[in-house]
Design a protein around this motif. Structure first.
Motif, short mmCIF file in Angstrom:
data_model
loop_
_atom_site.label_atom_id
_atom_site.label_comp_id
_atom_site.label_asym_id
_atom_site.label_seq_id
_atom_site.Cartn_x
_atom_site.Cartn_y
_atom_site.Cartn_z
N VAL A 1 0.85 -1.20 0.00
CA VAL A 1 0.00 0.00 0.00
C VAL A 1 0.88 1.24 0.00
N ALA A 2 0.32 2.33 -0.50
CA ALA A 2 0.98 3.63 -0.47
C ALA A 2 0.71 4.28 0.87
N LYS A 3 1.76 4.77 1.53
CA LYS A 3 1.59 5.47 2.80
C LYS A 3 1.16 6.91 2.50
N ARG A 4 -0.10 7.00 2.17
CA ARG A 4 -0.70 8.23 1.69
C ARG A 4 -2.11 8.33 2.27
N PHE A 5 -2.57 9.55 2.53
CA PHE A 5 -3.95 9.71 3.01
C PHE A 5 -4.60 10.90 2.31
N GLU A 6 -5.91 10.87 2.29
CA GLU A 6 -6.69 12.01 1.82
C GLU A 6 -7.72 12.36 2.87
N LEU A 7 -8.01 13.65 2.99
CA LEU A 7 -8.98 14.15 3.95
C LEU A 7 -10.19 14.69 3.21
#
Length: 323
Positions: free
Chosen positions: A233-239
């Motif tokens: 997985v990509a260690k990325r987030f969206e809010l």
């Protein structure tokens, strides 16, 4: 023909916007995060296929030379060079430009808040973004879901391990106007399902929502690691808040060689889409080689945050003169 010269935002809205900017600066001052400025004009531009940069020419006086430059789509590359030079935690309120983007939530020119935190890990940065919203916009505490969780909950599918055909079939059954003739990449199907099916459901939760651990193919400039189930997985987030995507954050990739490979792959994809290849940022790659510190970073759309604060549904209504 009458010319409408008036601002697109009410003066009271612009006063509230000024207060929001002051509140943002106070938020970071309390955390000892340094405000910086970096150039808007650059001889390089992002390679991401989904981004189109504004292009202009620099012609030195008294010459016929012509040097291509681009308006920044984000201050990210220059800010990472500051990090590599030892700046410590930094933030910037920057004007950014994206060609082709215009709509209720999009403008070709907008204001971005971007910050980098060597002191914070991935979880801590997500918490800080939630704290910013509570502090600035008086929202409820954010809730967190993994990318897999929301696809499982709202579409009953494992987004990481399902087939491309399964995604296409889901899109056909949930989104009007799609039929068997549509041909798109896996990530395009995922993005379509996220934006058209899942995001409207997240808006009904009436709290800010953080989605994290995206598919590895959507890492962009984030690290890739394995989740608790062993999936890459990509260690990325969206809010998301108020029915809008507000922010995109990363556990930042530190490997210059891997980043170069991603840039080159992006340019291959651009050419397949009949888009020009973009020049690579060799200064960024050299800075990373010299030692970009472990850090997390996030970009947040300040115009959209202002829309949330003032309950507006059009970005032009929070800009002095909307495009």
């Amino acid at each position: 023909m009458a010319i409408n010269w008036q601002p697109t935002a009410e003066i009271e809205t612009l006063k509230r916007r000024a207060q929001l900017l002051a509140d943002v600066r106070l938020f970071f001052a309390k955390r000892n995060v340094l405000e910086v400025e970096t150039p808007i004009l650059s001889s390089v531009a992002p390679t991401a296929p989904y981004l189109d940069s504004f292009q202009t020419d620099f012609i030195p006086l008294g010459t016929q030379d012509k040097f291509t430059h681009y308006l920044q789509t984000s201050p990210e590359f220059a800010m990472k060079r500051l990090l590599a030079a030892g700046s410590g935690s930094i933030y910037q309120i920057a004007k950014v430009f994206r060609n082709g983007e215009k709509g209720r939530q999009h403008s070709p020119e907008f204001t971005m808040l971007e910050w980098y935190r060597p002191e914070l890990d991935f979880e801590q940065l997500m918490d800080e973004v939630g704290s910013l919203l509570q502090n600035i916009a008086q929202t409820k505490p954010a809730v967190k879901f993994s990318y897999q969780q929301v696809f499982q909950q709202y579409l009953n599918i494992d987004a990481i391990n399902c087939s491309d055909d399964e995604l296409k079939q889901l899109a056909e059954s949930h989104i009007e106007g799609i039929d068997d003739s549509w041909v798109m990449s896996r990530d395009d199907w995922l993005e379509l399902l996220m934006s058209q099916v899942i995001e409207p459901k997240l808006a009904k939760l009436d709290v800010p929502v953080v989605i994290y651990d995206f598919p590895a193919s959507q890492a962009q400039l984030a690290k890739v690691s394995k989740d608790e189930n062993g999936n890459k997985v990509a260690k990325r987030f969206e809010l998301y808040a108020g029915g809008m995507e507000l922010a995109n954050g990363y556990d930042e990739l530190l490997n210059a060689d891997e980043l170069r490979q991603r840039f080159e792959l992006d340019n291959q994809q651009r050419q397949q889409q009949n888009k020009p290849a973009m020049p690579l940022d060799e200064n960024l790659l050299a800075a990373m080689k010299s030692g970009l510190p472990q850090c997390t970073g996030v970009a947040l759309g300040l115009d959209r945050l202002m829309m949330l604060v003032t309950n507006q549904d059009n970005v032009s209504d929070v800009q002095s003169f909307g495009c």
